[in-house]
Design a protein around this motif. Structure first.
Motif, PDB file in Angstrom:
ATOM      1  N   LEU A   1      11.331   4.441  -4.798  1.00  0.00           N
ATOM      2  CA  LEU A   1      10.155   2.910  -5.841  1.00  0.00           C
ATOM      3  C   LEU A   1      11.099   2.213  -6.569  1.00  0.00           C
ATOM      4  O   LEU A   1      10.112   2.161  -6.625  1.00  0.00           O
ATOM      5  N   PHE A   2      12.314   2.971  -7.296  1.00  0.00           N
ATOM      6  CA  PHE A   2      13.065   1.758  -7.780  1.00  0.00           C
ATOM      7  C   PHE A   2      13.381   0.720  -6.959  1.00  0.00           C
ATOM      8  O   PHE A   2      13.388  -0.273  -7.244  1.00  0.00           O
ATOM      9  N   ARG A   3      13.743   1.209  -5.727  1.00  0.00           N
ATOM     10  CA  ARG A   3      13.780  -0.287  -4.559  1.00  0.00           C
ATOM     11  C   ARG A   3      12.987  -0.727  -4.810  1.00  0.00           C
ATOM     12  O   ARG A   3      12.872  -2.015  -4.732  1.00  0.00           O
ATOM     13  N   GLY A   4      11.815  -0.295  -4.124  1.00  0.00           N
ATOM     14  CA  GLY A   4      10.513  -1.676  -4.188  1.00  0.00           C
ATOM     15  C   GLY A   4       9.698  -2.148  -5.229  1.00  0.00           C
ATOM     16  O   GLY A   4       9.239  -3.300  -4.802  1.00  0.00           O
ATOM     17  N   ILE A   5      10.207  -1.875  -6.871  1.00  0.00           N
ATOM     18  CA  ILE A   5       9.653  -2.857  -7.158  1.00  0.00           C
ATOM     19  C   ILE A   5      10.552  -4.549  -7.783  1.00  0.00           C
ATOM     20  O   ILE A   5      11.797  -4.046  -8.217  1.00  0.00           O
ATOM     21  N   PRO A   6       9.605  -5.148  -8.051  1.00  0.00           N
ATOM     22  CA  PRO A   6      10.501  -5.965  -7.393  1.00  0.00           C
ATOM     23  C   PRO A   6      11.177  -6.210  -9.512  1.00  0.00           C
ATOM     24  O   PRO A   6      10.820  -5.749 -10.597  1.00  0.00           O
TER      25      PRO A   6
ATOM     26  N   LEU B   1      13.590   3.480 -16.519  1.00  0.00           N
ATOM     27  CA  LEU B   1      12.801   5.113 -16.681  1.00  0.00           C
ATOM     28  C   LEU B   1      12.870   5.640 -15.218  1.00  0.00           C
ATOM     29  O   LEU B   1      13.811   7.027 -15.135  1.00  0.00           O
ATOM     30  N   LEU B   2      13.006   5.496 -13.853  1.00  0.00           N
ATOM     31  CA  LEU B   2      12.966   5.922 -12.599  1.00  0.00           C
ATOM     32  C   LEU B   2      14.204   6.049 -12.780  1.00  0.00           C
ATOM     33  O   LEU B   2      14.765   6.858 -11.700  1.00  0.00           O
ATOM     34  N   LEU B   3      15.543   4.926 -13.304  1.00  0.00           N
ATOM     35  CA  LEU B   3      16.815   5.396 -13.090  1.00  0.00           C
ATOM     36  C   LEU B   3      17.369   6.395 -13.383  1.00  0.00           C
ATOM     37  O   LEU B   3      18.327   7.497 -13.198  1.00  0.00           O
ATOM     38  N   PHE B   4      16.531   6.583 -14.982  1.00  0.00           N
ATOM     39  CA  PHE B   4      17.330   7.901 -15.779  1.00  0.00           C
ATOM     40  C   PHE B   4      16.972   8.837 -15.404  1.00  0.00           C
ATOM     41  O   PHE B   4      17.510  10.850 -14.838  1.00  0.00           O
ATOM     42  N   PHE B   5      15.108   8.873 -14.566  1.00  0.00           N
ATOM     43  CA  PHE B   5      14.836   9.723 -13.558  1.00  0.00           C
ATOM     44  C   PHE B   5      15.940  10.092 -12.384  1.00  0.00           C
ATOM     45  O   PHE B   5      15.745  11.967 -12.342  1.00  0.00           O
ATOM     46  N   PHE B   6      16.193   9.809 -12.241  1.00  0.00           N
ATOM     47  CA  PHE B   6      17.033  10.309 -10.519  1.00  0.00           C
ATOM     48  C   PHE B   6      18.027  11.042 -10.830  1.00  0.00           C
ATOM     49  O   PHE B   6      18.898  11.583 -10.499  1.00  0.00           O
TER      50      PHE B   6
ATOM     51  N   ARG C   1       4.606   2.548 -14.484  1.00  0.00           N
ATOM     52  CA  ARG C   1       4.225   1.410 -15.411  1.00  0.00           C
ATOM     53  C   ARG C   1       5.242   1.241 -14.492  1.00  0.00           C
ATOM     54  O   ARG C   1       5.559  -0.482 -15.304  1.00  0.00           O
ATOM     55  N   GLU C   2       6.057   1.791 -13.799  1.00  0.00           N
ATOM     56  CA  GLU C   2       6.878   0.764 -12.593  1.00  0.00           C
ATOM     57  C   GLU C   2       8.217   0.270 -13.432  1.00  0.00           C
ATOM     58  O   GLU C   2       8.364  -0.884 -12.771  1.00  0.00           O
TER      59      GLU C   2
ATOM     60  N   ASP D   1       0.430  -1.436   0.292  1.00  0.00           N
ATOM     61  CA  ASP D   1      -0.049  -0.002  -0.084  1.00  0.00           C
ATOM     62  C   ASP D   1       1.146   1.500  -0.050  1.00  0.00           C
ATOM     63  O   ASP D   1       0.877   2.220  -1.010  1.00  0.00           O
ATOM     64  N   CYS D   2       1.952   1.379   0.892  1.00  0.00           N
ATOM     65  CA  CYS D   2       2.653   2.333   0.786  1.00  0.00           C
ATOM     66  C   CYS D   2       3.464   2.425  -1.027  1.00  0.00           C
ATOM     67  O   CYS D   2       3.340   3.817  -0.731  1.00  0.00           O
ATOM     68  N   LEU D   3       4.224   1.705  -1.066  1.00  0.00           N
ATOM     69  CA  LEU D   3       4.501   1.573  -2.410  1.00  0.00           C
ATOM     70  C   LEU D   3       3.482   2.094  -3.665  1.00  0.00           C
ATOM     71  O   LEU D   3       4.049   3.028  -4.553  1.00  0.00           O
ATOM     72  N   SER D   4       2.272   1.737  -3.439  1.00  0.00           N
ATOM     73  CA  SER D   4       1.407   2.355  -4.498  1.00  0.00           C
ATOM     74  C   SER D   4       1.238   3.310  -4.170  1.00  0.00           C
ATOM     75  O   SER D   4       0.567   4.453  -5.092  1.00  0.00           O
ATOM     76  N   CYS D   5       0.898   3.878  -3.000  1.00  0.00           N
ATOM     77  CA  CYS D   5       0.723   5.497  -2.515  1.00  0.00           C
ATOM     78  C   CYS D   5       1.883   6.584  -2.961  1.00  0.00           C
ATOM     79  O   CYS D   5       1.130   7.457  -3.391  1.00  0.00           O
ATOM     80  N   MET D   6       3.272   6.165  -2.950  1.00  0.00           N
ATOM     81  CA  MET D   6       4.224   6.461  -2.925  1.00  0.00           C
ATOM     82  C   MET D   6       4.010   7.252  -4.917  1.00  0.00           C
ATOM     83  O   MET D   6       4.729   7.989  -5.611  1.00  0.00           O
ATOM     84  N   LYS D   7       3.904   5.532  -5.745  1.00  0.00           N
ATOM     85  CA  LYS D   7       3.812   5.558  -6.736  1.00  0.00           C
ATOM     86  C   LYS D   7       2.867   6.750  -7.706  1.00  0.00           C
ATOM     87  O   LYS D   7       2.870   7.693  -9.092  1.00  0.00           O
TER      88      LYS D   7
END
Length: 263
Positions: free
Chosen positions: A258-263, A83-88, A78-79, A4-10
């Motif tokens: 978010l990057f670390r939480g995505i499997p 893209l998240l790493l590029f954004f970071f 899209r998790e 739920d925390c990961l979804s809220c953060m997303k």
């Protein structure tokens, strides 16, 4: 709970970057409209170097925000870890660049004195040379802020400008060939207001650059003009810089979590 925390953060990150994306799109649209609009805005902007530079700054900022918003939105919804790493990495690059500018500004703060600018003006200003960046920048400043030299017209004494143009006491950027008569805006050399005499057309301009004090239109030095102009915005700029840096830090933390939480 972790899911739920990961979804809220997303979704929070998606909403946050969506507004960044919209803001970048608006800036791109405004900048493009001003540049390519057929109603004459392009000619108006091209005639003013400050406006011309400002439009391209708006386009550059709009492009950067557009890219950041797009990467953040797509990466979050899209998790997508790539893209998240590029954004970071892009946010980190911007943050480190801003930090480097702040450090350099602090280290070289002694170069921002009136004496330093006067010395540089005497050494490098050439007059009416549009191919020289230093000269064209000073011409734009003096014309836009209606000022002359760093402290005043006397800054051009014993300068490179006088060596290249012995018949001229001040450059044309310190003068105007058109405008109101003796009750002009700038204070005279004696400290009284209204010493600017602009009548006479080209003859008045020639008299001005030739050193006829009665024809000077810009008496005030650019150092004082710029300080007065930016003093109004310095607290706003400082607060805005703190807010922007804080947002960037939160964006980096959110994206990495978010990057670390995505499997």
């Amino acid at each position: 709970m972790e899911g739920d925390c990961l979804s809220c953060m997303k979704y929070l990150m998606f909403i946050f970057n969506f507004f960044i994306f919209v803001g970048g799109s608006v800036l791109l649209a405004v900048g493009g409209w001003v540049l390519f609009d057929p109603l004459g805005f392009r000619e108006l902007v091209a005639s003013n170097p400050l406006l011309f530079t400002g439009v391209y700054l708006v386009l550059a900022l709009g492009s950067l925000l557009f890219l950041l918003g797009f990467l953040g939105c797509c990466g979050a919804i899209r998790e997508n870890k790539c893209l998240l790493l590029f954004f970071f990495m892009l946010i980190l690059f911007i943050f480190l660049s801003e930090l480097a500018v702040a450090i350099l500004a602090f280290l070289f703060r002694e170069h921002m004195t009136r004496e330093y600018f006067t010395q540089e003006l005497k050494r490098h200003y050439q007059g009416h040379n549009t191919s020289d960046v230093f000269t064209s920048t000073w011409n734009t400043i003096m014309s836009s802020f209606e000022c002359c030299g760093v402290s005043g017209p006397q800054d051009f004494d014993d300068s490179l400008f006088r060596l290249l143009s012995p018949s001229k006491a001040v450059p044309e950027a310190c003068c105007q060939s058109e405008g109101p008569g003796p009750q002009g805006r700038g204070p005279g050399l004696d400290g009284e207001t209204g010493g600017a005499y602009r009548e006479g057309g080209d003859s008045g301009l020639e008299q001005c650059v030739g050193g006829a004090v009665a024809y000077y239109t810009n008496y005030k030095g650019c150092y004082s003009s710029l300080v007065d102009y930016f003093e109004t915005y310095i607290y706003f700029a400082g607060a805005l810089a703190i807010i922007v840096l804080s947002i960037e830090l939160f964006a980096m933390v959110f994206s990495m979590c978010l990057f670390r939480g995505i499997p």
